[in-house]
Design an enzyme around this catalytic site. Structure first.
Site, PDB file in Angstrom:
ATOM      1  N   LYS A  22       0.858  -1.206   0.000  1.00  0.00           N
ATOM      2  CA  LYS A  22       0.000   0.000   0.000  1.00  0.00           C
ATOM      3  C   LYS A  22       0.882   1.240   0.000  1.00  0.00           C
ATOM      4  O   LYS A  22       0.697   2.141  -0.816  1.00  0.00           O
ATOM      5  CB  LYS A  22      -0.882   0.024   1.231  1.00  0.00           C
ATOM      6  CG  LYS A  22      -1.541   1.367   1.531  1.00  0.00           C
ATOM      7  CD  LYS A  22      -2.509   1.322   2.676  1.00  0.00           C
ATOM      8  CE  LYS A  22      -1.893   1.696   3.972  1.00  0.00           C
ATOM      9  NZ  LYS A  22      -1.720   3.143   4.213  1.00  0.00           N
ATOM     10  N   ASN A  23       1.873   1.296   0.864  1.00  0.00           N
ATOM     11  CA  ASN A  23       2.633   2.532   1.069  1.00  0.00           C
ATOM     12  C   ASN A  23       3.709   2.751   0.027  1.00  0.00           C
ATOM     13  O   ASN A  23       4.325   3.825  -0.008  1.00  0.00           O
ATOM     14  CB  ASN A  23       3.211   2.578   2.486  1.00  0.00           C
ATOM     15  CG  ASN A  23       2.094   2.752   3.517  1.00  0.00           C
ATOM     16  OD1 ASN A  23       0.944   3.045   3.164  1.00  0.00           O
ATOM     17  ND2 ASN A  23       2.412   2.530   4.769  1.00  0.00           N
ATOM     18  N   CYS A 116      -5.868   9.008  10.123  1.00  0.00           N
ATOM     19  CA  CYS A 116      -6.653   8.287  11.135  1.00  0.00           C
ATOM     20  C   CYS A 116      -6.337   8.878  12.517  1.00  0.00           C
ATOM     21  O   CYS A 116      -5.642   9.873  12.643  1.00  0.00           O
ATOM     22  CB  CYS A 116      -6.402   6.804  11.067  1.00  0.00           C
ATOM     23  SG  CYS A 116      -4.816   6.335  10.450  1.00  0.00           S
ATOM     24  N   ARG A 121      -1.204  14.432  12.768  1.00  0.00           N
ATOM     25  CA  ARG A 121      -0.751  14.327  11.379  1.00  0.00           C
ATOM     26  C   ARG A 121      -0.608  15.695  10.688  1.00  0.00           C
ATOM     27  O   ARG A 121      -1.205  15.966   9.670  1.00  0.00           O
ATOM     28  CB  ARG A 121      -1.687  13.426  10.571  1.00  0.00           C
ATOM     29  CG  ARG A 121      -2.093  12.121  11.216  1.00  0.00           C
ATOM     30  CD  ARG A 121      -0.974  11.141  11.451  1.00  0.00           C
ATOM     31  NE  ARG A 121      -0.377  10.622  10.256  1.00  0.00           N
ATOM     32  CZ  ARG A 121      -0.838   9.562   9.596  1.00  0.00           C
ATOM     33  NH1 ARG A 121      -1.926   8.968   9.982  1.00  0.00           N
ATOM     34  NH2 ARG A 121      -0.202   9.123   8.521  1.00  0.00           N
ATOM     35  N   ASP A 305       3.930   0.779  12.326  1.00  0.00           N
ATOM     36  CA  ASP A 305       2.712   0.159  11.786  1.00  0.00           C
ATOM     37  C   ASP A 305       2.495  -1.253  12.314  1.00  0.00           C
ATOM     38  O   ASP A 305       1.388  -1.786  12.195  1.00  0.00           O
ATOM     39  CB  ASP A 305       2.760   0.127  10.246  1.00  0.00           C
ATOM     40  CG  ASP A 305       2.651   1.519   9.676  1.00  0.00           C
ATOM     41  OD1 ASP A 305       2.874   1.679   8.470  1.00  0.00           O
ATOM     42  OD2 ASP A 305       2.381   2.460  10.444  1.00  0.00           O
ATOM     43  N   ARG A 397      -8.825  -0.457   4.289  1.00  0.00           N
ATOM     44  CA  ARG A 397      -7.946   0.569   3.705  1.00  0.00           C
ATOM     45  C   ARG A 397      -6.609  -0.043   3.296  1.00  0.00           C
ATOM     46  O   ARG A 397      -5.962   0.421   2.379  1.00  0.00           O
ATOM     47  CB  ARG A 397      -7.666   1.694   4.712  1.00  0.00           C
ATOM     48  CG  ARG A 397      -8.831   2.611   4.975  1.00  0.00           C
ATOM     49  CD  ARG A 397      -8.445   3.760   5.884  1.00  0.00           C
ATOM     50  NE  ARG A 397      -7.332   4.535   5.336  1.00  0.00           N
ATOM     51  CZ  ARG A 397      -6.777   5.563   5.974  1.00  0.00           C
ATOM     52  NH1 ARG A 397      -7.203   5.901   7.173  1.00  0.00           N
ATOM     53  NH2 ARG A 397      -5.773   6.245   5.436  1.00  0.00           N
TER      54      ARG A 397
HETATM   55  C1  EPZ Z   1       3.668   7.150   6.486  1.00  0.00           C
HETATM   56  O1  EPZ Z   1       2.854   8.146   7.081  1.00  0.00           O
HETATM   57  C2  EPZ Z   1       2.784   5.921   6.328  1.00  0.00           C
HETATM   58  N1  EPZ Z   1       1.652   6.226   5.453  1.00  0.00           N
HETATM   59  C3  EPZ Z   1       2.264   5.469   7.690  1.00  0.00           C
HETATM   60  O2  EPZ Z   1       1.528   4.266   7.489  1.00  0.00           O
HETATM   61  C4  EPZ Z   1       3.465   5.164   8.581  1.00  0.00           C
HETATM   62  O3  EPZ Z   1       2.998   4.824   9.872  1.00  0.00           O
HETATM   63  C5  EPZ Z   1       4.372   6.395   8.668  1.00  0.00           C
HETATM   64  O4  EPZ Z   1       4.771   6.804   7.346  1.00  0.00           O
HETATM   65  C6  EPZ Z   1       5.633   6.126   9.477  1.00  0.00           C
HETATM   66  O5  EPZ Z   1       6.348   5.058   8.914  1.00  0.00           O
HETATM   67  C7  EPZ Z   1       1.816   6.148   4.106  1.00  0.00           C
HETATM   68  O6  EPZ Z   1       2.895   5.864   3.609  1.00  0.00           O
HETATM   69  C8  EPZ Z   1       0.606   6.432   3.271  1.00  0.00           C
HETATM   70  P1  EPZ Z   1       5.571  10.551   8.732  1.00  0.00           P
HETATM   71  P2  EPZ Z   1       3.376   9.684   7.144  1.00  0.00           P
HETATM   72  O7  EPZ Z   1       5.463  11.818   7.968  1.00  0.00           O
HETATM   73  O8  EPZ Z   1       4.158   9.996   5.927  1.00  0.00           O
HETATM   74  C9  EPZ Z   1       5.078  13.997  12.007  1.00  0.00           C
HETATM   75  C10 EPZ Z   1      -0.279   2.819   7.631  1.00  0.00           C
HETATM   76  O9  EPZ Z   1      -0.732   2.216   8.592  1.00  0.00           O
HETATM   77  N2  EPZ Z   1       4.952  15.003  10.934  1.00  0.00           N
HETATM   78  O10 EPZ Z   1       6.827   9.732   8.605  1.00  0.00           O
HETATM   79  O11 EPZ Z   1       2.224  10.537   7.483  1.00  0.00           O
HETATM   80  C11 EPZ Z   1       3.899  13.026  12.040  1.00  0.00           C
HETATM   81  O12 EPZ Z   1       2.805  13.585  12.736  1.00  0.00           O
HETATM   82  C12 EPZ Z   1       0.121   4.272   7.779  1.00  0.00           C
HETATM   83  O13 EPZ Z   1      -0.065   2.318   6.496  1.00  0.00           O
HETATM   84  C13 EPZ Z   1       4.897  16.361  11.290  1.00  0.00           C
HETATM   85  O14 EPZ Z   1       4.947  16.711  12.477  1.00  0.00           O
HETATM   86  O15 EPZ Z   1       4.343   9.599   8.400  1.00  0.00           O
HETATM   87  C14 EPZ Z   1       4.501  11.827  12.761  1.00  0.00           C
HETATM   88  O16 EPZ Z   1       4.449  12.051  14.159  1.00  0.00           O
HETATM   89  C15 EPZ Z   1      -0.219   4.820   9.155  1.00  0.00           C
HETATM   90  N3  EPZ Z   1       4.792  17.293  10.310  1.00  0.00           N
HETATM   91  C16 EPZ Z   1       5.967  11.838  12.309  1.00  0.00           C
HETATM   92  O17 EPZ Z   1       6.201  13.139  11.738  1.00  0.00           O
HETATM   93  C17 EPZ Z   1       4.751  16.957   8.983  1.00  0.00           C
HETATM   94  O18 EPZ Z   1       4.668  17.887   8.135  1.00  0.00           O
HETATM   95  C18 EPZ Z   1       6.293  10.816  11.223  1.00  0.00           C
HETATM   96  O19 EPZ Z   1       5.279  10.874  10.267  1.00  0.00           O
HETATM   97  C19 EPZ Z   1       4.808  15.579   8.634  1.00  0.00           C
HETATM   98  C20 EPZ Z   1       4.921  14.622   9.626  1.00  0.00           C
END
Ligand code: EPZ
Length: 416
Positions: A22-23, A116, A121, A305, A397
């Site tokens: 998916k990712n 979610c 986020r 995850d 999803r």
């Molecule tokens: C990706 O989410 C994945 N989603 C998530 O998988 C996964 O848990 C996550 O990476 C971490 O590996 C997809 O690929 C579609 P991040 P993403 O930006 O990109 C903070 C699943 O179950 N942050 O690495 O949103 C954020 O809040 C999903 O398949 C900011 O503060 O994750 C988090 O605490 C769930 N500001 C941390 O960084 C920003 O502008 C890491 O999030 C962006 C992120």
């Protein structure tokens, strides 16, 4: 009903093929917007997040068709139009369309993406980084408008590792004027797959898989055929099912090389694993205690995850266990549901203390988000009696058909 019914208490035996990631699929589908023509994507999973992404592409004028596991995306008809709010609001991955759309169309108005309940986020880092590449962004309470001429390269020294920010910047940089550096870049295999896709289409990207990406903008990319790699989180989900219920299963196509932190944890819990070129063989169940905390981290650390899935495995191990969630601020949503089944779990901030030796009984529990929902189904396989997990739409999803996959492994389970 929007639920799954599980007849718990049986060992697993069987094999199942791991679906496409998916990712990896979502950023690759976003990347097709950078290519004028028809791309062919194989092994793309048939899940609702992909369905919503395809709707977004169609709302922009793309023509999308699926024949068996071959997806064709023709972007030649891209017109000036807004994305349907019902899809943008539904998932997080729409934010990664931003970089690609700016590169292709120069302007986009978008609602703040959904996600979610695992955390707020924010997208602040996405917007700050795109501004450094020449994007003008005006923010309103409900939506924001981003405009850019030809994007120019920039050096991004990011405050922390973000998968989504890394992906968005790669998509914005690959056709930008000049060189872009991303550091620290996320090293997840899904980023590697995106870079492999773009390089096969003519992109110039160095350092994929490391924490420093260097992208030299090119004028044009060409259509490609690309196969999405197997989903390491889905493979880890079925591994956790065996840790909970016990048995002997074979996970065909499981990307063992991308799962070392997960496999090491499963072996410490007592599973016997055989890493094979064609997949992963799992024997046994979780029966030993972890000597140290299970701490989630960015890749190659233990993936956030799979944290809920391994919480369930620890709950069935008979031993105490401690978990620390370092990536998201609210990712223990399954605790109250596991407690309804008889688990004893104490949450203190971003730490959870799982008490072993508890007998879990099935009941009706509620999925609150994607991976937590999958963890409740996996826990129900090992608990006594018949269980129901509601809100299956969260699970759909990311999993093509969780009941079918677990029935392949010998579980007594049905959609309800
Ligand atoms: C990706 O989410 C994945 N989603 C998530 O998988 C996964 O848990 C996550 O990476 C971490 O590996 C997809 O690929 C579609 P991040 P993403 O930006 O990109 C903070 C699943 O179950 N942050 O690495 O949103 C954020 O809040 C999903 O398949 C900011 O503060 O994750 C988090 O605490 C769930 N500001 C941390 O960084 C920003 O502008 C890491 O999030 C962006 C992120």
């Amino acid at each position: 009903m929007d639920a799954v019914r599980i007849y718990g208490g049986n060992c697993l035996k069987g094999q199942t093929k791991i679906q496409g990631s998916k990712n990896a699929s979502l950023p690759i589908l976003a990347a097709t917007l950078l290519i004028d023509g028809t791309c062919e994507i194989t092994n793309c999973p048939d899940i609702s997040d992909v369905y919503h992404m395809l709707r977004l592409l169609e709302s922009l004028g793309c023509v999308v068709s699926r024949e068996a596991d071959m997806l064709r995306v023709d972007t030649r008809g891209i017109a000036e139009c807004d994305m349907p709010a019902d899809s943008v609001g539904v998932m997080r991955s729409s934010i990664m369309l931003l970089g690609a759309l700016l590169a292709r169309m120069g302007e986009i108005t978008m609602e703040y993406p959904g996600g979610c309940v695992i955390g707020k986020r924010p997208i602040d880092q996405h917007l700050q980084a795109l501004r450094r590449m020449g994007v003008e962004i005006s923010e309103e309470p409900e939506e924001f408008c981003a405009k850019a001429g030809r994007l120019h390269g920039a050096v991004h020294e990011l405050p922390f590792v973000s998968v989504g920010v890394t992906e968005n910047l790669v998509l914005a940089a690959v056709l930008a004027e000049g060189e872009t550096v991303i550091h620290p870049a996320a090293r997840e295999p899904e980023i590697q797959a995106l870079c492999d896709f773009l390089v096969s289409a003519g992109g110039k990207i160095k350092g994929a898989g490391t924490d420093r990406l260097v992208i030299e903008g090119v004028k044009k990319l060409h259509p490609v055929r690309f196969r999405v790699p197997a989903d390491r989180i889905v493979a880890g989900t079925w591994l956790a099912a065996c840790l909970c219920a016990g048995g002997s299963v074979f996970l065909e196509d499981a990307p063992c090389g991308q799962m070392e932190s997960v496999l090491a944890c499963a072996e410490k819990l007592g599973a016997r694993l055989r890493r094979l070129p064609e997949g992963l063989h799992v024997e046994g169940r979780a029966c030993k205690g972890l000597k140290e905390d299970l701490v989630t981290a960015v890749y190659p650390g233990f993936p956030t995850d799979l944290q809920s899935l391994f919480m369930a495995a620890i709950a069935f191990s008979g031993q105490d266990g401690r978990i620390e969630e370092t990536v998201f601020e609210n990712r223990f949503r399954i605790v109250p549901e596991l407690e309804k089944m008889g688990a004893d779990i104490r949450v203190e901030g971003n730490r959870a203390y799982v008490r072993g030796g508890r007998k879990l009984r099935n009941t009706i529990v509620e999925a609150k988000e994607l991976r937590g929902g999958a963890a409740l189904v996996v826990a129900a396989l090992a608990a006594e009696g018949t269980g129901i997990v509601t809100n299956r739409h969260f699970i759909d999803r990311g999993y093509e058909d969780i009941a079918r996959s677990l029935r392949d492994l010998g579980a007594e389970i049905e959609l309800a």
